[in-house]
Write a protein that holds these residues in place. Structure first.
Motif, mmCIF file in Angstrom:
data_model
loop_
_atom_site.group_PDB
_atom_site.id
_atom_site.type_symbol
_atom_site.label_atom_id
_atom_site.label_comp_id
_atom_site.label_asym_id
_atom_site.label_seq_id
_atom_site.Cartn_x
_atom_site.Cartn_y
_atom_site.Cartn_z
ATOM 1 N N ILE A 117 33.199 -26.491 -57.651
ATOM 2 C CA ILE A 117 33.206 -25.610 -58.824
ATOM 3 C C ILE A 117 31.995 -24.693 -58.669
ATOM 4 O O ILE A 117 30.857 -25.154 -58.604
ATOM 5 N N ASP A 118 32.257 -23.410 -58.580
ATOM 6 C CA ASP A 118 31.170 -22.455 -58.413
ATOM 7 C C ASP A 118 30.503 -22.099 -59.738
ATOM 8 O O ASP A 118 29.289 -21.936 -59.805
ATOM 9 N N VAL A 119 31.323 -21.954 -60.769
ATOM 10 C CA VAL A 119 30.812 -21.594 -62.092
ATOM 11 C C VAL A 119 31.502 -22.476 -63.126
ATOM 12 O O VAL A 119 32.734 -22.621 -63.107
ATOM 13 N N LEU A 120 30.726 -23.061 -64.018
ATOM 14 C CA LEU A 120 31.281 -23.847 -65.119
ATOM 15 C C LEU A 120 30.862 -23.192 -66.429
ATOM 16 O O LEU A 120 29.662 -23.029 -66.685
ATOM 17 N N ILE A 121 31.847 -22.800 -67.222
ATOM 18 C CA ILE A 121 31.581 -22.154 -68.508
ATOM 19 C C ILE A 121 31.899 -23.150 -69.618
ATOM 20 O O ILE A 121 33.066 -23.480 -69.867
ATOM 21 N N ASN A 122 30.862 -23.644 -70.265
ATOM 22 C CA ASN A 122 31.021 -24.612 -71.346
ATOM 23 C C ASN A 122 31.248 -23.844 -72.651
ATOM 24 O O ASN A 122 30.306 -23.464 -73.342
ATOM 25 N N ASN A 123 32.515 -23.624 -72.951
ATOM 26 C CA ASN A 123 32.864 -22.811 -74.112
ATOM 27 C C ASN A 123 33.499 -23.618 -75.235
ATOM 28 O O ASN A 123 33.420 -23.222 -76.396
ATOM 29 N N ALA A 124 34.137 -24.739 -74.922
ATOM 30 C CA ALA A 124 34.809 -25.533 -75.958
ATOM 31 C C ALA A 124 33.811 -25.929 -77.040
ATOM 32 O O ALA A 124 32.679 -26.316 -76.751
ATOM 33 N N GLY A 125 34.220 -25.830 -78.272
ATOM 34 C CA GLY A 125 33.320 -26.176 -79.364
ATOM 35 C C GLY A 125 34.070 -26.523 -80.633
ATOM 36 O O GLY A 125 35.235 -26.146 -80.809
ATOM 37 N N LYS A 126 33.402 -27.261 -81.485
ATOM 38 C CA LYS A 126 33.961 -27.605 -82.791
ATOM 39 C C LYS A 126 32.942 -27.257 -83.856
ATOM 40 O O LYS A 126 31.763 -27.618 -83.747
ATOM 41 N N SER A 127 33.389 -26.542 -84.891
ATOM 42 C CA SER A 127 32.493 -26.103 -85.953
ATOM 43 C C SER A 127 32.895 -26.738 -87.274
ATOM 44 O O SER A 127 34.087 -26.796 -87.602
ATOM 45 N N ILE A 128 31.916 -27.231 -88.003
ATOM 46 C CA ILE A 128 32.146 -27.785 -89.339
ATOM 47 C C ILE A 128 31.057 -27.253 -90.265
ATOM 48 O O ILE A 128 29.865 -27.321 -89.937
ATOM 49 N N ARG A 129 31.460 -26.712 -91.386
ATOM 50 C CA ARG A 129 30.513 -26.271 -92.416
ATOM 51 C C ARG A 129 30.814 -27.087 -93.666
ATOM 52 O O ARG A 129 31.817 -26.878 -94.342
ATOM 53 N N ARG A 130 29.949 -28.060 -93.953
ATOM 54 C CA ARG A 130 30.201 -28.942 -95.092
ATOM 55 C C ARG A 130 28.870 -29.487 -95.594
ATOM 56 O O ARG A 130 28.021 -29.916 -94.801
ATOM 57 N N ILE A 172 25.940 -22.567 -64.353
ATOM 58 C CA ILE A 172 26.453 -23.163 -65.592
ATOM 59 C C ILE A 172 26.155 -22.207 -66.732
ATOM 60 O O ILE A 172 25.006 -21.798 -66.928
ATOM 61 N N VAL A 173 27.186 -21.851 -67.469
ATOM 62 C CA VAL A 173 27.039 -20.977 -68.631
ATOM 63 C C VAL A 173 27.354 -21.791 -69.873
ATOM 64 O O VAL A 173 28.451 -22.352 -69.993
ATOM 65 N N ASN A 174 26.403 -21.882 -70.782
ATOM 66 C CA ASN A 174 26.616 -22.630 -72.022
ATOM 67 C C ASN A 174 26.734 -21.691 -73.203
ATOM 68 O O ASN A 174 25.882 -20.834 -73.426
ATOM 69 N N MET A 175 27.819 -21.864 -73.950
ATOM 70 C CA MET A 175 28.028 -21.086 -75.160
ATOM 71 C C MET A 175 27.300 -21.789 -76.309
ATOM 72 O O MET A 175 27.847 -22.674 -76.967
ATOM 73 N N SER A 176 26.058 -21.412 -76.518
ATOM 74 C CA SER A 176 25.284 -21.974 -77.615
ATOM 75 C C SER A 176 25.469 -21.085 -78.841
ATOM 76 O O SER A 176 26.419 -20.315 -78.925
ATOM 77 N N THR A 177 24.574 -21.170 -79.777
ATOM 78 C CA THR A 177 24.649 -20.370 -80.995
ATOM 79 C C THR A 177 23.257 -19.903 -81.384
ATOM 80 O O THR A 177 22.270 -20.621 -81.161
ATOM 81 N N PHE A 198 22.914 -30.307 -77.031
ATOM 82 C CA PHE A 198 23.289 -29.891 -75.677
ATOM 83 C C PHE A 198 22.381 -28.775 -75.174
ATOM 84 O O PHE A 198 22.072 -28.717 -73.973
ATOM 85 N N ASP A 199 21.935 -27.926 -76.064
ATOM 86 C CA ASP A 199 21.029 -26.848 -75.660
ATOM 87 C C ASP A 199 19.758 -27.429 -75.054
ATOM 88 O O ASP A 199 19.315 -26.993 -73.980
#
Length: 289
Positions: A117-130, A172-177, A198-199
């Protein structure tokens, strides 16, 4: 001109102007993107919809062989078909990121079938606002977000990283916030804690793997108007479109910066660190209102 008149893409002009000022994006040149990914194997989690889907299609169009990961086989098959219609190559790997055994099998399967795997993009996420008073009997909110946003990606990288380090190549690319950089906000405890976990994990690991040629990019993404953010009414809040957000992903893959964040996040973070008590009181008053 009326500032509330919708533009051609359905967003009011005022919102588009504010988004451009607050969240300027960078689209890599087509030649640069092709040079970066042509012939490369790129794994994208959360690839069935939104940012993951748009990013996978752009990377495939530039010559990457994309490995699509999400829960729904049918949705992934549709994305793969769209990529094939455009002349790209895509492979489907339905996986539930909350199932650690399945995540481990995913890593071992793709390595066995593709060799790397040359590039791994960690994009899957779950959001909860409660709010917390609505969470006392919902411990599963916290376990689900921590599994998708933290433990699942860690499990996958524990399989993939040894191969990247052995080859002395990988990104590795991480989709943080951007919320990770700001003072903790009310109602976002489950989501914010899982993304922060994870960040910190990835930034810690990055210092260990850099000598082996493995690089990381953390994207502190601002609000993106997707189906994940739709349950909270952000209709009047400036944010990025899916297309703009996927441009940032492509920029991360091409330029490989250590991080991508809104230009104002560093001074705001510095100010809130110096005035932590005042920032906390501001959040408390905002919640009471």
């Amino acid at each position: 001109m009326n500032e509330t008149r919708p533009t051609s893409n359905g967003r009011p002009l005022a919102e588009r102007v504010a988004s451009r000022l607050l969240y300027p994006t960078s689209r890599p040149r087509e030649k640069s993107l092709r040079e970066a990914v042509a012939g490369r194997i790129v794994l994208v989690t959360g690839a069935s919809h939104g940012i993951g889907k748009a990013s996978a299609k752009k990377l495939a169009a530039a010559g990457a062989r994309v490995l699509l990961v999400a829960r729904s086989r049918d949705a992934l098959a549709q994305v793969a078909a769209e990529i094939a219609e455009q002349g790209g190559a895509a492979h489907v790997y339905p996986t539930d990121m909350t199932d650690m055994d399945a995540v481990e099998r995913l890593g071992r399967t793709v390595l066995a079938e593709h060799g790397r795997i040359d590039v791994l993009i960690n994009n899957a996420g779950k959001s909860i606002r409660r709010s917390i008073d609505q969470s006392y009997d919902r411990f599963h909110d916290f376990t689900r977000t921590i599994d998708v946003n933290y433990l699942g990606p860690v499990r996958l990288l524990l399989v993939v990283l040894p191969h990247m380090r052995e080859r002395r190549q990988g990104h590795i690319v991480n989709m943080s916030t951007w919320g990770v950089l700001m003072p903790p906000a009310p109602r976002w405890s489950a989501y914010g804690a899982s993304k922060a976990a994870f960040d910190v994990w990835l930034r810690s690991v990055a210092s260990e793997i850099s000598a082996d040629g493995v690089t990381t990019t953390s994207i502190y993404m601002p609000l993106v108007h997707t189906r994940m953010s739709a349950p909270t009414d952000f209709s009047r809040v400036p944010g990025l479109t899916v297309d703009e957000a996927s441009d940032l992903v492509c920029h991360a893959v091409t330029a490989k910066p250590r991080e991508i964040a809104p230009w104002w996040s560093a001074p705001v973070q510095a100010w809130t660190d110096l005035t932590r008590n005042q920032a906390q009181r501001f959040m408390e008053r905002a919640f009471r209102r």
